[in-house]
Design an enzyme around this catalytic site. Structure first.
Site: not given
Length: 283
Positions: A131, A134, A205
């Site tokens: 996370e 990202h 991703e």
């Protein structure tokens, strides 16, 4: 390779916007649709953290109340050279997580109660590193730009559709243009834009998996976490909005066959395979 693929897909989306704009709305119509889509997605970009966190009832975690997760996030951010984001918990049993915020200084990481119960510390560390990746890779900005262009294409098609219904002229219609060509563009252009947008999401991703594994230094922890999360998400469905599905580490929505073209996430088996190759030093 992931960056090159994203660059190619963004260029393809730009070409599609210019082509569809010229055929369906002319320069004026294309600019109007683009500015309207830019305004809509600009609001989402600047306020996405507040919107999505409120949507899922996320509650900020106090460092004293949840020292373990704060310790993990703090260690990972130091390794990544990032400022500490806010940490939230979502009151849902489905194991999942997402990151939001327009940049590193305005970021948040959210985890569900289910993921905290399911994963051990090393697996949770792998997920949180994903996370943070990202945020570091500016995936929220990239996703917003892609959504703006795809939204403009869909808007152009919508305007052109109503123009044909009421007998209007959808744009400048250069001499020699054919109504059947415009009709085909009305159907195909938004579909193609959505497919490219989803491909960009899948590429990001893969990038977050690779960057997250580098930040944590343990690709297998993330691979093991993904195995558990896939089973957990299938066993405990999540009440999630399709508009936010791309944000989660595991797709909360299901679909197979041709629907994989419209999936925001790559196949889980391929994600795990790549992480295993990273752990073996072969990728």
């Amino acid at each position: 390779m992931g960056t090159l693929k994203t660059t190619f897909l963004m260029a393809l989306l730009t070409v599609l916007l210019v082509t569809a704009g010229g055929m369906l709305g002319g320069q004026g119509g294309m600019m109007m649709a683009f500015l309207f889509a830019l305004a809509m997605n600009g609001v989402s970009y600047w306020f996405s953290d507040k919107i999505v966190l409120r949507m899922y009832g996320a509650q900020e975690l106090d460092p004293q109340a949840a020292p373990k997760i704060h310790r993990i996030v703090q260690d990972l951010t130091q390794r990544a050279g990032m400022p500490m984001p806010k940490v939230y918990v979502i009151p849902q049993a489905t194991p999942n997580a997402f990151a939001t915020g327009r940049n590193e200084n305005n970021a948040a990481v959210a985890v569900t109660q289910g993921i905290l119960r399911m994963l051990n510390e090393s697996e949770l560390r792998g997920v949180l590193a994903h996370e943070l990746a990202h945020i570091k890779n500016r995936d929220i900005l990239i996703g917003t730009i892609a959504a703006t262009m795809a939204g403009a294409i869909s808007m152009l098609a919508y305007i052109a559709q109503w123009g044909m219904i009421f007998g209007g002229r959808s744009g400048d219609h250069r001499e020699g243009s054919h109504p059947l060509v415009a009709l085909a563009m009305i159907i195909i252009a938004p579909l193609a834009a959505m497919i490219v947008q989803m491909a960009i999401s899948r590429s990001r991703e893969y990038g977050a998996d690779a960057t997250g594994a580098a930040i944590s230094g343990d690709p297998m922890s993330l691979a093991n976490a993904l195995r558990k999360l896939q089973l957990g998400a299938q066993g405990i469905p999540m009440d999630a909005s399709p508009a936010t599905a791309h944000m989660f580490i595991v797709n909360p929505l299901t679909g197979g066959g041709l629907m994989t073209l419209f999936s925001t996430h790559p196949a889980m088996e391929e994600r795990i395979r790549r992480l295993e190759l990273m752990a073996q030093g072969r990728l």
